[in-house]
Design a protein around this motif. Structure first.
Motif, PDB file in Angstrom:
ATOM      1  N   LEU A 285       0.595  -1.866   0.120  1.00 18.68           N
ATOM      2  CA  LEU A 285      -0.170   0.101   0.779  1.00 18.68           C
ATOM      3  C   LEU A 285       1.027   1.067  -0.468  1.00 18.68           C
ATOM      4  CD1 LEU A 285      -2.525  -1.054   2.867  1.00 18.68           C
ATOM      5  CD2 LEU A 285      -2.793  -1.033  -0.106  1.00 18.68           C
TER       6      LEU A 285
ATOM      7  N   ILE B  28      -2.271  -0.203   8.652  1.00 22.94           N
ATOM      8  CA  ILE B  28      -3.733  -0.327   8.607  1.00 22.94           C
ATOM      9  C   ILE B  28      -3.558  -1.741   9.286  1.00 22.94           C
ATOM     10  CG2 ILE B  28      -5.861  -1.445   6.664  1.00 22.94           C
ATOM     11  CD1 ILE B  28      -4.239   1.628   7.110  1.00 22.94           C
TER      12      ILE B  28
ATOM     13  N   PHE C 270      -6.202   4.790   1.694  1.00 18.06           N
ATOM     14  CA  PHE C 270      -7.282   3.025   2.780  1.00 18.06           C
ATOM     15  C   PHE C 270      -6.929   2.903   4.123  1.00 18.06           C
ATOM     16  CE2 PHE C 270      -3.195   2.787  -0.766  1.00 18.06           C
ATOM     17  CZ  PHE C 270      -3.977   2.385  -1.250  1.00 18.06           C
TER      18      PHE C 270
END
Length: 331
Positions: free
Chosen positions: A101, A115, A302
């Motif tokens: 990401l 995350i 995200f």
């Protein structure tokens, strides 16, 4: 004499009895089995439940997932940043096979790892604060509904007071005055403990009102009167007769409370009164992304998508559980 017309002179063969077909025993179903059958027919709720289960697995096994697909969440990778602008090198925020990401602007930390670890903080605070709220709300709600009188009046006034109290302002003020070490906790551990206690404490009046209303109805039922006539004590009736019949509404409200707690934790971390950096949190990541969203919009997208999917999954699953346990109120 002539034989009767119906006498043929030979004995008729006896009727052959039909073979007995074994009948399948009828099995009764408990209310939970019936609810599970209803829930299985709700494909949307099941999809939400699967996502919830996956999120819990990700939170539990975050170290293994990050070890296999990412980098430590607090590890800096400044060599992957533009030395002048502090933005990730390459397209799409520095996304690559090593950084699924991309990397954070300014410090170069792995966004995927943060995350994944952020799910731990959000779900931990959400579940523990829901447990605190359900425990307090169930106890005070069932006591108020069963005893009535001045007990009910006193607990109801406390619930009204807490419902009118500004929760966010209280947490912000409390975080600003607590010391760096308290109750054996320090740093982000202390912040998490405070968030759990405060969110749970201000959340119990909601479920307390529901439990109180249900208890007012259940205390007049025949089985309660029968237990009372047999000499059962008050607390026996409360926790052996009434509480088992309150499990369904408590379960429904708990499943709907968890996504609200996820949003509350994210909002508090966004405002800077959640976990302390560099501990990963979805709300803290969003707060950091505000400064660079024009140059690196994916860094904001995200964590926002993670919060959105989590809250949506819990809400879909909670709606399905509500419809399964309370078919009269289903859509």
């Amino acid at each position: 004499m002539t034989a009767p017309l119906h006498d043929t002179g030979a004995a008729e063969p006896a009727a052959v009895a039909a073979p007995e077909v074994p009948q399948k025993a009828i099995e009764g179903r408990s209310p939970w089995q019936i609810a599970w059958l209803r829930l299985k027919r709700d494909k949307v709720a099941l999809a939400g439940g699967v996502i919830v289960l996956l999120l819990i697995i990700v939170a539990i096994f975050a170290p293994l997932i990050v070890k296999a697909f990412g980098h430590p969440p607090e590890e800096l990778h400044e060599d992957l940043l533009d030395p002048l602008l502090g933005l990730p090198l390459g397209d799409w925020g520095g996304m690559s096979g090593d950084f699924l990401l991309g990397v954070e602007p300014v410090n170069g930390r792995d966004v995927f790892s943060r995350i994944v670890y952020g799910a731990r903080i959000s779900l931990l605070v959400a579940f523990l604060s829901a447990f605190v709220a359900v425990s307090l709300g169930t106890f005070f709600g069932i006591v108020a509904g069963y005893f009535g009188g001045w007990v009910d009046a006193a607990i109801s006034r406390v619930m009204d007071l807490l419902l009118a109290f500004p929760q966010l302002l209280f947490i912000i003020a409390l975080i600003s005055v607590i010391p760096n070490k308290l109750w054996g906790f320090e740093g982000s551990g202390l912040r998490i403990a405070v968030l759990v206690l405060v969110i749970g404490f201000f959340g119990w009046p909601y479920i307390g009102r529901i439990v109180r209303g249900q208890t007012l109805s259940l205390r007049e039922r025949e089985y309660v009167e029968a237990a009372r006539s047999l000499g059962a004590g008050r607390f026996y009736i409360l926790f052996r007769e009434l509480l088992p019949n309150l499990v369904a509404p408590i379960t429904v409200y708990a499943t709907l409370m968890i996504p609200t707690n996820v949003l509350t934790e994210a909002a508090l971390s966004f405002l800077g009164v959640g976990v302390k950096p560099p501990t990963p949190s979805w709300g803290e990541t969003l707060a950091t992304a505000v400064r660079t969203y024009e140059d690196d919009p994916l860094f904001m997208i995200f964590p926002g998508v993670a919060i959105f999917i989590t809250v949506l999954a819990f809400n879909l699953f909670g709606d399905g559980v509500r419809d399964a346990l309370d078919p009269k109120g289903s859509r």
